[in-house]
Write a protein that holds these residues in place. Structure first.
Motif, PDB file in Angstrom:
ATOM      1  N   ALA A 149      -3.213  -5.391  12.178  1.00  0.00           N
ATOM      2  CA  ALA A 149      -1.878  -5.998  12.180  1.00  0.00           C
ATOM      3  C   ALA A 149      -1.848  -7.298  11.384  1.00  0.00           C
ATOM      4  CB  ALA A 149      -1.405  -6.237  13.613  1.00  0.00           C
ATOM      5  N   ARG A 150      -2.821  -8.173  11.586  1.00  0.00           N
ATOM      6  CA  ARG A 150      -2.864  -9.455  10.862  1.00  0.00           C
ATOM      7  C   ARG A 150      -3.090  -9.225   9.375  1.00  0.00           C
ATOM      8  NH1 ARG A 150      -1.045 -13.981  11.781  1.00  0.00           N
ATOM      9  NH2 ARG A 150      -2.745 -14.890  10.640  1.00  0.00           N
ATOM     10  N   GLY A 151      -3.989  -8.313   9.041  1.00  0.00           N
ATOM     11  CA  GLY A 151      -4.243  -8.024   7.633  1.00  0.00           C
ATOM     12  C   GLY A 151      -3.017  -7.463   6.940  1.00  0.00           C
ATOM     13  N   ILE A 152      -2.334  -6.514   7.578  1.00  0.00           N
ATOM     14  CA  ILE A 152      -1.121  -5.930   7.016  1.00  0.00           C
ATOM     15  C   ILE A 152      -0.047  -6.998   6.862  1.00  0.00           C
ATOM     16  CG2 ILE A 152       0.783  -4.320   7.473  1.00  0.00           C
ATOM     17  CD1 ILE A 152      -1.398  -2.475   8.782  1.00  0.00           C
ATOM     18  N   GLU A 153       0.093  -7.833   7.864  1.00  0.00           N
ATOM     19  CA  GLU A 153       1.084  -8.918   7.815  1.00  0.00           C
ATOM     20  C   GLU A 153       0.855  -9.815   6.594  1.00  0.00           C
ATOM     21  OE1 GLU A 153       1.773 -12.943  10.376  1.00  0.00           O
ATOM     22  OE2 GLU A 153       1.529 -11.100  11.531  1.00  0.00           O
ATOM     23  N   GLU A 154      -0.376 -10.210   6.361  1.00  0.00           N
ATOM     24  CA  GLU A 154      -0.692 -11.073   5.216  1.00  0.00           C
ATOM     25  C   GLU A 154      -0.494 -10.337   3.892  1.00  0.00           C
ATOM     26  OE1 GLU A 154      -1.244 -14.388   5.180  1.00  0.00           O
ATOM     27  OE2 GLU A 154      -0.784 -14.218   7.323  1.00  0.00           O
ATOM     28  N   PHE A 155      -0.933  -9.075   3.840  1.00  0.00           N
ATOM     29  CA  PHE A 155      -0.786  -8.305   2.610  1.00  0.00           C
ATOM     30  C   PHE A 155       0.679  -8.143   2.224  1.00  0.00           C
ATOM     31  CE2 PHE A 155       0.070  -4.124   0.719  1.00  0.00           C
ATOM     32  CZ  PHE A 155      -0.505  -4.343  -0.523  1.00  0.00           C
ATOM     33  N   VAL A 156       1.545  -7.737   3.167  1.00  0.00           N
ATOM     34  CA  VAL A 156       2.946  -7.492   2.811  1.00  0.00           C
ATOM     35  C   VAL A 156       3.676  -8.789   2.466  1.00  0.00           C
ATOM     36  CG1 VAL A 156       3.095  -5.299   4.031  1.00  0.00           C
ATOM     37  CG2 VAL A 156       3.760  -7.383   5.207  1.00  0.00           C
ATOM     38  N   LYS A 157       3.244  -9.912   3.031  1.00  0.00           N
ATOM     39  CA  LYS A 157       3.814 -11.207   2.621  1.00  0.00           C
ATOM     40  C   LYS A 157       3.538 -11.459   1.144  1.00  0.00           C
ATOM     41  CE  LYS A 157       2.816 -13.924   6.530  1.00  0.00           C
ATOM     42  NZ  LYS A 157       2.271 -15.180   7.047  1.00  0.00           N
ATOM     43  N   GLU A 158       2.346 -11.114   0.720  1.00  0.00           N
ATOM     44  CA  GLU A 158       1.926 -11.348  -0.657  1.00  0.00           C
ATOM     45  C   GLU A 158       2.471 -10.273  -1.607  1.00  0.00           C
ATOM     46  OE1 GLU A 158      -2.275 -12.319  -2.913  1.00  0.00           O
ATOM     47  OE2 GLU A 158      -2.233 -12.273  -0.725  1.00  0.00           O
ATOM     48  N   TYR A 159       2.502  -9.021  -1.172  1.00  0.00           N
ATOM     49  CA  TYR A 159       2.894  -7.901  -2.038  1.00  0.00           C
ATOM     50  C   TYR A 159       4.413  -7.788  -2.203  1.00  0.00           C
ATOM     51  CZ  TYR A 159       2.533  -3.390  -4.319  1.00  0.00           C
ATOM     52  OH  TYR A 159       2.610  -2.357  -5.219  1.00  0.00           O
ATOM     53  N   LYS A 160       5.157  -7.975  -1.130  1.00  0.00           N
ATOM     54  CA  LYS A 160       6.628  -8.086  -1.136  1.00  0.00           C
ATOM     55  C   LYS A 160       7.386  -6.864  -1.643  1.00  0.00           C
ATOM     56  CE  LYS A 160       6.362 -13.018  -1.648  1.00  0.00           C
ATOM     57  NZ  LYS A 160       6.484 -14.163  -2.492  1.00  0.00           N
ATOM     58  N   THR A 161       6.842  -5.681  -1.528  1.00  0.00           N
ATOM     59  CA  THR A 161       7.500  -4.455  -1.974  1.00  0.00           C
ATOM     60  C   THR A 161       7.209  -3.338  -0.987  1.00  0.00           C
ATOM     61  OG1 THR A 161       7.335  -5.071  -4.294  1.00  0.00           O
ATOM     62  CG2 THR A 161       7.517  -2.737  -3.855  1.00  0.00           C
ATOM     63  N   LYS A 162       8.152  -2.402  -0.856  1.00  0.00           N
ATOM     64  CA  LYS A 162       7.927  -1.231  -0.012  1.00  0.00           C
ATOM     65  C   LYS A 162       6.655  -0.522  -0.487  1.00  0.00           C
ATOM     66  CE  LYS A 162      10.032   3.178   1.225  1.00  0.00           C
ATOM     67  NZ  LYS A 162      11.226   4.018   1.104  1.00  0.00           N
ATOM     68  N   ILE A 163       5.803  -0.152   0.447  1.00  0.00           N
ATOM     69  CA  ILE A 163       4.524   0.449   0.080  1.00  0.00           C
ATOM     70  C   ILE A 163       4.052   1.402   1.181  1.00  0.00           C
ATOM     71  CG2 ILE A 163       3.135  -1.428   1.044  1.00  0.00           C
ATOM     72  CD1 ILE A 163       2.248   0.344  -2.217  1.00  0.00           C
ATOM     73  N   LYS A 164       3.364   2.449   0.759  1.00  0.00           N
ATOM     74  CA  LYS A 164       2.707   3.361   1.698  1.00  0.00           C
ATOM     75  C   LYS A 164       1.292   2.827   1.903  1.00  0.00           C
ATOM     76  CE  LYS A 164       1.361   8.207   2.194  1.00  0.00           C
ATOM     77  NZ  LYS A 164       1.371   9.503   1.499  1.00  0.00           N
ATOM     78  N   ILE A 165       0.945   2.548   3.157  1.00  0.00           N
ATOM     79  CA  ILE A 165      -0.384   2.039   3.499  1.00  0.00           C
ATOM     80  C   ILE A 165      -1.169   3.178   4.134  1.00  0.00           C
ATOM     81  CG2 ILE A 165      -1.681   0.383   4.903  1.00  0.00           C
ATOM     82  CD1 ILE A 165       0.794  -1.454   4.763  1.00  0.00           C
ATOM     83  N   ALA A 166      -2.398   3.385   3.671  1.00  0.00           N
ATOM     84  CA  ALA A 166      -3.237   4.464   4.185  1.00  0.00           C
ATOM     85  C   ALA A 166      -4.607   3.936   4.580  1.00  0.00           C
ATOM     86  CB  ALA A 166      -3.397   5.557   3.129  1.00  0.00           C
ATOM     87  N   GLY A 167      -5.173   4.557   5.596  1.00  0.00           N
ATOM     88  CA  GLY A 167      -6.536   4.256   6.021  1.00  0.00           C
ATOM     89  C   GLY A 167      -7.240   5.547   6.377  1.00  0.00           C
ATOM     90  N   TYR A 168      -8.522   5.623   6.098  1.00  0.00           N
ATOM     91  CA  TYR A 168      -9.319   6.807   6.392  1.00  0.00           C
ATOM     92  C   TYR A 168     -10.317   6.474   7.489  1.00  0.00           C
ATOM     93  CZ  TYR A 168      -7.284   8.639   2.165  1.00  0.00           C
ATOM     94  OH  TYR A 168      -6.385   9.078   1.220  1.00  0.00           O
ATOM     95  N   VAL A 169     -10.399   7.367   8.495  1.00  0.00           N
ATOM     96  CA  VAL A 169     -11.254   7.116   9.652  1.00  0.00           C
ATOM     97  C   VAL A 169     -12.055   8.371   9.959  1.00  0.00           C
ATOM     98  CG1 VAL A 169     -11.289   6.472  12.101  1.00  0.00           C
ATOM     99  CG2 VAL A 169      -9.539   5.500  10.596  1.00  0.00           C
ATOM    100  N   LYS A 170     -13.349   8.194  10.131  1.00  0.00           N
ATOM    101  CA  LYS A 170     -14.212   9.311  10.528  1.00  0.00           C
ATOM    102  C   LYS A 170     -13.767   9.840  11.900  1.00  0.00           C
ATOM    103  CE  LYS A 170     -17.590   9.274   7.404  1.00  0.00           C
ATOM    104  NZ  LYS A 170     -17.867  10.396   6.567  1.00  0.00           N
ATOM    105  N   LYS A 171     -13.878  11.138  12.095  1.00  0.00           N
ATOM    106  CA  LYS A 171     -13.440  11.756  13.352  1.00  0.00           C
ATOM    107  C   LYS A 171     -14.232  11.268  14.556  1.00  0.00           C
ATOM    108  CE  LYS A 171     -11.304  15.849  11.466  1.00  0.00           C
ATOM    109  NZ  LYS A 171     -11.269  17.316  11.393  1.00  0.00           N
TER     110      LYS A 171
END
Length: 109
Positions: free
Chosen positions: A53-75
């Motif tokens: 949540a904190r990382g996304i918050e900081e990133f979108v403040k800096e990026y300032k555009t609609k974006i698809k965010i993806a993450g990959y997680v081992k099962k």
């Protein structure tokens, strides 16, 4: 080096004045892929969703555009799966990586 890559956003998160996690956002044509790593001293303490949540918050403040965010997680990484699910990411099988899930969300400022 990823630190010099203009398509890479990199953040260090601190807890009680100490660096405890890193999160990186790598831009591609259609999405940004995030990856994160928590130090051993805070693993299994329920910080995963807060780190995301904190990382996304900081990133979108800096990026300032609609974006698809993806993450990959081992099962077998149930803790990380829970962290993404707690933040309402959409879960699907990851075609690119065997034995993994892909978590996505559309983020609009």
């Amino acid at each position: 080096l990823k630190l010099r890559d203009p398509k890479s956003y990199y953040y260090i998160l601190e807890y009680e004045g100490k660096p405890v996690a890193q999160i990186r956002f790598q831009l591609s044509e259609e999405e940004v892929v995030l990856s994160y790593l928590a130090s051993r001293e805070i693993r299994s303490r329920g910080f995963g969703s807060s780190i995301l949540a904190r990382g996304i918050e900081e990133f979108v403040k800096e990026y300032k555009t609609k974006i698809k965010i993806a993450g990959y997680v081992k099962k077998n990484n149930l803790a990380s799966q829970h962290s993404f699910e707690k933040l309402s990411f959409y879960k699907e099988e990851a075609d690119q990586y065997p034995e993994s899930f892909k978590y996505t969300m559309i983020y609009e400022n």
